[in-house]
Design an enzyme around this catalytic site. Structure first.
Site, mmCIF file in Angstrom:
data_model
loop_
_atom_site.group_PDB
_atom_site.id
_atom_site.type_symbol
_atom_site.label_atom_id
_atom_site.label_comp_id
_atom_site.label_asym_id
_atom_site.label_seq_id
_atom_site.Cartn_x
_atom_site.Cartn_y
_atom_site.Cartn_z
ATOM 1 N N SER A 73 -12.762 6.520 56.659
ATOM 2 C CA SER A 73 -13.017 6.918 55.353
ATOM 3 C C SER A 73 -12.265 5.649 54.622
ATOM 4 C CB SER A 73 -12.195 8.156 55.192
ATOM 5 O OG SER A 73 -11.841 8.227 53.686
ATOM 6 N N TYR A 123 -4.027 12.775 54.406
ATOM 7 C CA TYR A 123 -5.419 12.545 54.904
ATOM 8 C C TYR A 123 -5.387 10.934 55.160
ATOM 9 C CZ TYR A 123 -10.441 11.859 54.948
ATOM 10 O OH TYR A 123 -12.067 11.441 55.119
HETATM 11 N N1 NAP Z 1 -17.595 13.718 53.042
HETATM 12 C C1 NAP Z 1 -16.951 12.622 52.798
HETATM 13 O O1 NAP Z 1 -16.879 12.406 51.428
HETATM 14 C C2 NAP Z 1 -16.236 11.779 53.804
HETATM 15 C C3 NAP Z 1 -15.887 10.628 53.250
HETATM 16 C C4 NAP Z 1 -15.250 9.667 54.045
HETATM 17 C C5 NAP Z 1 -15.036 10.077 55.575
HETATM 18 N N2 NAP Z 1 -15.478 11.236 55.738
HETATM 19 C C6 NAP Z 1 -15.232 11.614 57.306
HETATM 20 O O2 NAP Z 1 -16.337 11.883 57.910
HETATM 21 C C7 NAP Z 1 -16.122 12.855 58.709
HETATM 22 C C8 NAP Z 1 -17.362 13.979 58.712
HETATM 23 O O3 NAP Z 1 -16.833 14.745 57.489
HETATM 24 P P1 NAP Z 1 -17.840 15.477 56.646
HETATM 25 O O4 NAP Z 1 -18.032 15.021 55.322
HETATM 26 O O5 NAP Z 1 -19.531 15.560 57.617
HETATM 27 O O6 NAP Z 1 -17.160 17.110 56.884
HETATM 28 P P2 NAP Z 1 -17.718 18.523 57.195
HETATM 29 O O7 NAP Z 1 -19.000 18.608 56.753
HETATM 30 O O8 NAP Z 1 -16.551 19.242 56.681
HETATM 31 O O9 NAP Z 1 -17.467 18.425 58.651
HETATM 32 C C9 NAP Z 1 -16.408 18.501 59.488
HETATM 33 C C10 NAP Z 1 -16.597 18.570 60.856
HETATM 34 O O10 NAP Z 1 -15.512 18.673 61.660
HETATM 35 C C11 NAP Z 1 -15.225 19.712 62.240
HETATM 36 N N3 NAP Z 1 -13.847 20.384 62.601
HETATM 37 C C12 NAP Z 1 -12.830 20.456 61.605
HETATM 38 N N4 NAP Z 1 -11.829 20.682 62.159
HETATM 39 C C13 NAP Z 1 -11.870 21.170 63.540
HETATM 40 C C14 NAP Z 1 -11.191 21.565 64.686
HETATM 41 N N5 NAP Z 1 -9.921 21.872 64.451
HETATM 42 N N6 NAP Z 1 -11.527 21.475 65.769
HETATM 43 C C15 NAP Z 1 -13.028 21.114 65.999
HETATM 44 N N7 NAP Z 1 -13.800 20.791 65.036
HETATM 45 C C16 NAP Z 1 -13.402 20.671 63.859
HETATM 46 C C17 NAP Z 1 -15.867 20.961 61.749
HETATM 47 O O11 NAP Z 1 -16.220 21.839 62.429
HETATM 48 P P3 NAP Z 1 -16.838 23.334 62.087
HETATM 49 O O12 NAP Z 1 -18.461 23.158 61.672
HETATM 50 O O13 NAP Z 1 -16.660 24.442 63.087
HETATM 51 O O14 NAP Z 1 -15.987 23.903 60.845
HETATM 52 C C18 NAP Z 1 -17.013 20.463 61.150
HETATM 53 O O15 NAP Z 1 -18.278 20.251 62.094
HETATM 54 C C19 NAP Z 1 -14.735 13.227 58.951
HETATM 55 O O16 NAP Z 1 -13.863 12.586 59.846
HETATM 56 C C20 NAP Z 1 -14.289 12.835 57.326
HETATM 57 O O17 NAP Z 1 -12.941 12.506 57.411
HETATM 58 C C21 NAP Z 1 -15.936 12.045 54.872
#
Ligand code: NAP
Length: 229
Positions: A131, A144
């Site tokens: 991130s 975070y």
């Molecule tokens: N969105 C942003 O703006 C952004 C920016 C920079 C970096 N990121 C990074 O990108 C990555 C993906 O984020 P996203 O935005 O796609 O988030 P998201 O839509 O909230 O998806 C997060 C995923 O992580 C899984 N997860 C969370 N807790 C878990 C646990 N305890 N055990 C197993 N799985 C778990 C969730 O599973 P469930 O489906 O079962 O809930 C979901 O599939 C993350 O590492 C995040 O930090 C995101």
């Protein structure tokens, strides 16, 4: 055919990556937090295998996997799952700190440890979805950002350690991306969420696949992706 182990495939960036790899016929092994979620993933991605383990409890991952059939071949391990909770240092509790450190940092380290033997045999690739917070920490983002700064350190050390074994390591640093996580961030910031303002998860998936598919003469170490609008 390449086999990819993917965390976070149920939502956002992980779902976009899993879809692309599935559509092109690669083997995907989808990690899920529990059996119910694994069933949903298996239904959504025909032919995909699943692997169950709660990333918020990394101490138990090894035990959980010892009761499941692990893939014999692993060409790539894609760490995409993550959680976020905002708040000033003055208010964040150890529970909130621990959950983000567990899911975002310690679980990826443990999964990497568990799959390294297969990754070495395949001369595979470990991709960490980090991130912008892994490079700069802002007010209200301490836990975070600490987890993501730690994830950068994990990736950098792993890259040096495994280079001689032919394992490639890439960190991808996306900015705000339209996903359920970003909707939650807006809610915690007290702002209105407009998905069209932020990076499409498909664009992050494109970047990840580019790093994955690069010929072996080169390795992408770090990639920053910022919103274009
Ligand atoms: N969105 C942003 O703006 C952004 C920016 C920079 C970096 N990121 C990074 O990108 C990555 C993906 O984020 P996203 O935005 O796609 O988030 P998201 O839509 O909230 O998806 C997060 C995923 O992580 C899984 N997860 C969370 N807790 C878990 C646990 N305890 N055990 C197993 N799985 C778990 C969730 O599973 P469930 O489906 O079962 O809930 C979901 O599939 C993350 O590492 C995040 O930090 C995101």
């Amino acid at each position: 055919m390449a086999t990819h182990v993917i965390t976070g495939a149920g939502s956002g960036i992980g779902a976009a990556v899993a879809r692309r790899l599935h559509e092109r016929g690669d083997d995907i092994v989808l990690h899920a937090r529990d059996a119910g979620r694994a069933k949903e993933l298996a239904a959504a991605f025909t032919g995909a295998r699943t692997l169950v383990g709660d990333l918020s409890d990394p101490d138990r991952l090894s035990w959980a996997f010892s009761h499941q059939t692990l893939p014999e071949r692993v060409d790539s391990l894609l760490h995409i799952a993550g959680v976020v909770d905002l708040g000033p240092v003055g208010e964040l509790t150890p529970k909130t700190w621990r959950n983000q450190l567990n899911v975002n940092l310690i679980a990826p380290a443990e999964l990497t440890r568990l799959f390294l033997p297969q990754l070495r045999v395949a001369q595979g690739h470990v991709i960490f979805v980090n991130s912008g917070s892994g490079l700069n920490a802002h007010a209200d983002w301490s836990a975070y950002a600490a987890s993501k700064h730690g994830l950068k350190a994990l990736a950098d050390s792993l890259r040096e350690e495994e280079h001689g074994n032919g394992v490639r390591v890439t960190s991808v640093y996306p900015g705000r991306t339209a996903s359920p996580m970003q909707a939650k961030v807006h809610q915690q910031e007290g702002k209105e969420y407009d998905a069209s303002k932020w990076i499409d998860p498909e664009s992050v998936a494109t970047v990840i696949l580019m790093a994955l598919d690069l010929p072996r003469d080169a390795e992408v170490n770090d990639l920053t992706v910022r919103p274009g609008r």
